[in-house]
Scaffold this active site. Structure first.
Site, PDB file in Angstrom:
ATOM      1  N   ASP A 281      -0.152   6.694  -9.993  1.00  0.00           N
ATOM      2  CA  ASP A 281       0.377   5.784  -8.974  1.00  0.00           C
ATOM      3  C   ASP A 281      -0.718   5.596  -7.924  1.00  0.00           C
ATOM      4  O   ASP A 281      -1.084   6.539  -7.216  1.00  0.00           O
ATOM      5  CB  ASP A 281       1.642   6.373  -8.342  1.00  0.00           C
ATOM      6  CG  ASP A 281       2.451   5.329  -7.584  1.00  0.00           C
ATOM      7  OD1 ASP A 281       1.921   4.224  -7.377  1.00  0.00           O
ATOM      8  OD2 ASP A 281       3.593   5.629  -7.199  1.00  0.00           O
TER       9      ASP A 281
ATOM     10  N   ASP B 207       0.058  -1.208 -10.106  1.00  0.00           N
ATOM     11  CA  ASP B 207      -0.517   0.025  -9.556  1.00  0.00           C
ATOM     12  C   ASP B 207       0.079   1.299 -10.148  1.00  0.00           C
ATOM     13  O   ASP B 207      -0.115   2.374  -9.593  1.00  0.00           O
ATOM     14  CB  ASP B 207      -0.340   0.042  -8.035  1.00  0.00           C
ATOM     15  CG  ASP B 207       1.120   0.006  -7.619  1.00  0.00           C
ATOM     16  OD1 ASP B 207       1.981  -0.325  -8.451  1.00  0.00           O
ATOM     17  OD2 ASP B 207       1.411   0.314  -6.447  1.00  0.00           O
ATOM     18  N   GLU B 208       0.746   1.196 -11.274  1.00  0.00           N
ATOM     19  CA  GLU B 208       1.479   2.354 -11.779  1.00  0.00           C
ATOM     20  C   GLU B 208       1.552   2.306 -13.301  1.00  0.00           C
ATOM     21  O   GLU B 208       1.776   1.253 -13.886  1.00  0.00           O
ATOM     22  CB  GLU B 208       2.892   2.348 -11.180  1.00  0.00           C
ATOM     23  CG  GLU B 208       3.725   3.551 -11.476  1.00  0.00           C
ATOM     24  CD  GLU B 208       5.095   3.453 -10.818  1.00  0.00           C
ATOM     25  OE1 GLU B 208       5.890   4.394 -10.993  1.00  0.00           O
ATOM     26  OE2 GLU B 208       5.385   2.432 -10.154  1.00  0.00           O
TER      27      GLU B 208
END
Length: 465
Positions: A11, A105-106
């Site tokens: 993350d 983003d993950e």
């Protein structure tokens, strides 16, 4: 569940805001909020400095401004974020063929499938190297969680924030989860959490102690069984490399309700064209056209029409969206419009009439944007041209970014990612030497030196042999 912590969850830390801070030296260490800046805008991401004031994602922007009036408020640069995200995903795919992106983003990574890890020590080493590589390639930080399941790996990455690494050793899961809030578990939102609290259940351990039958009675069969399994740290979900898209859609929320029926129709046409561009960009077509309308009273209406075959023809999709709009009463005003396509396929199957309709529509106007702009939008042209946070270049002062604009003026701070905080200048919005620019890379290639004020490299250095 496996016996080694070989599922990794990455993350990126406050991703959008961190990109802006890395791109703009004057914002480093300061509160930054990224999101829609209009009266109805919401926060997409807040930097850790802004979170100190209580600002968080999905908060109304007006509330964020009250909590942190001195923060920098910026319009998202999604194209730039996607480019950086792809660099990060490349690093993940180098570790394993099984990478499951959840957002820009993950992502989850099955380290065992790629041979990158097989026990705790090798998994920890892979996590350390990944964090180092991300910083080297992007200049940003990410938090890594390692565990034997997806649920636990995600919990571990939350514990690791910001810029850390946490490993949950197999066999310790139950003890680790026991004192945690029920809201820690996936699928337990505010409503479910309140329901459990009223039943005297506030921790994961109390969920396990309540028993499966009691949870089914409280929450229903599907949710009860699932929550009980998670409380016992049971999660056998695999990492799935490709998550098939079910639909493609776009929508806009308007700062002021739209009452003019003609403008509503033009907005729907514009959204249909944007949806087609996104559909074609993904190499897809679809059979079902969907229109979403949120009215002045927050009531949301959805209408759909299914075609005989999948299409990516802009004329066909525009006409279908217009027909759907004809069935909706917009008299009181509209605050949100959306157009989507579902029933996706990777081919098209047009009939002659659909093709002819598309040709007629294309002859009347280009796919990219309607030829006639709504009258109400014209006064905001300068604001749209110079959105806060976006990149510009000036013939004399070089590369910079917009701090704000209005009343015929635009304020620009001239700096680059590897310069010091730059100088602020206020210019006319119609300054002929000022133009939009592409973002500069956050990290220069090793063969280049620092950038000058115009964004070009100076003092180039050679890469080590």
């Amino acid at each position: 569940m496996r016996t080694a912590p070989t599922i990794l969850h990455l993350d990126m830390d406050a991703f959008f805001a961190s990109v802006e801070q890395a791109s703009k030296p004057s914002l480093r260490g300061k509160a930054v909020v990224v999101g829609g800046l209009g009266p109805r805008g919401v926060v997409a991401t807040a930097s850790y400095e802004a979170r100190v004031f209580g600002v968080h994602s999905a908060m109304p922007m007006a509330q964020a401004r009250r909590l942190a009036p001195h923060a920098a408020y910026l319009v998202p640069r999604f194209g730039f974020y996607r480019a950086i995200s792809e660099r990060v995903m490349e690093l993940l795919r180098a570790l394993s063929p099984l990478v499951e992106p959840l957002s820009l983003d993950e992502a989850f990574v099955d380290l065992e499938a790629g041979g990158a890890a097989w026990d705790e020590q090798s998994a920890r080493l892979a996590g350390v190297r990944l964090r180092t590589d991300i910083r080297t390639v992007t200049g940003l930080t990410g938090s890594v969680g390692l565990a034997a399941s997806k649920m636990l790996a995600k919990i571990a990455s939350e514990q690791a924030k910001p810029d850390g690494l946490v490993v949950i050793e197999p066999g310790t899961e139950r003890a680790m989860l026991a004192p945690m809030s029920v809201r820690t578990l996936p699928g337990v939102g505010p409503a479910t959490g309140d329901h459990l609290r009223r039943a005297g259940i506030t921790t994961v351990e109390e969920i396990a102690e309540a028993g499966e039958d009691e949870l089914v009675r409280l929450l229903g069969k599907a949710h009860g069984h699932g929550l009980y399994a998670m409380a016992l740290a049971r999660d056998d979900r695999p990492v799935v490399a490709e998550r098939e898209a079910k639909s493609v859609s776009v929508e806009d929320t308007y700062d002021v309700d739209i009452h003019d029926r003609l403008r509503v129709g033009l907005e729907v046409q514009r959204l249909a064209d944007r949806c087609v561009r996104r559909l074609r960009g993904a190499g897809l077509s679809g059979r079902t056209i969907v229109l979403k309308v949120r009215r002045y009273d927050f009531s949301t209406l959805t209408r759909s029409e299914t075609l005989r075959g999948p299409t990516d023809d802009p004329g066909v999709i525009r006409e279908a969206a217009a027909r759907l709009l004809d069935t909706v009463d917009t008299t009181g005003g509209v605050r949100l419009l959306g157009v989507g396509v579902s029933g996706l396929a990777d081919y098209t199957q047009e009939d002659l009439f659909a093709q002819a309709a598309g040709e007629r529509a294309n002859a009347e106007g280009p796919v990219e944007e309607p030829a006639v702009a709504p009258v109400e939008e014209q006064p905001a042209l300068a604001e749209r041209r110079w959105p806060a946070g976006h990149d510009v270049r000036h013939g004399e002062f070089g590369h910079g970014w917009v701090q704000g604009s209005g009343l015929g003026r635009v304020t620009v701070r001239f700096e680059t990612p590897d310069s010091g905080p730059g100088r602020v200048r206020t210019l006319r919005t119609d300054d002929p030497e000022l133009e939009p620019a592409d973002p500069l890379p956050l990290v220069l290639p090793r063969s280049e030196g620092s950038r000058g004020p115009d964004g070009g490299a100076v003092g180039a250095r050679s890469a080590a042999p």
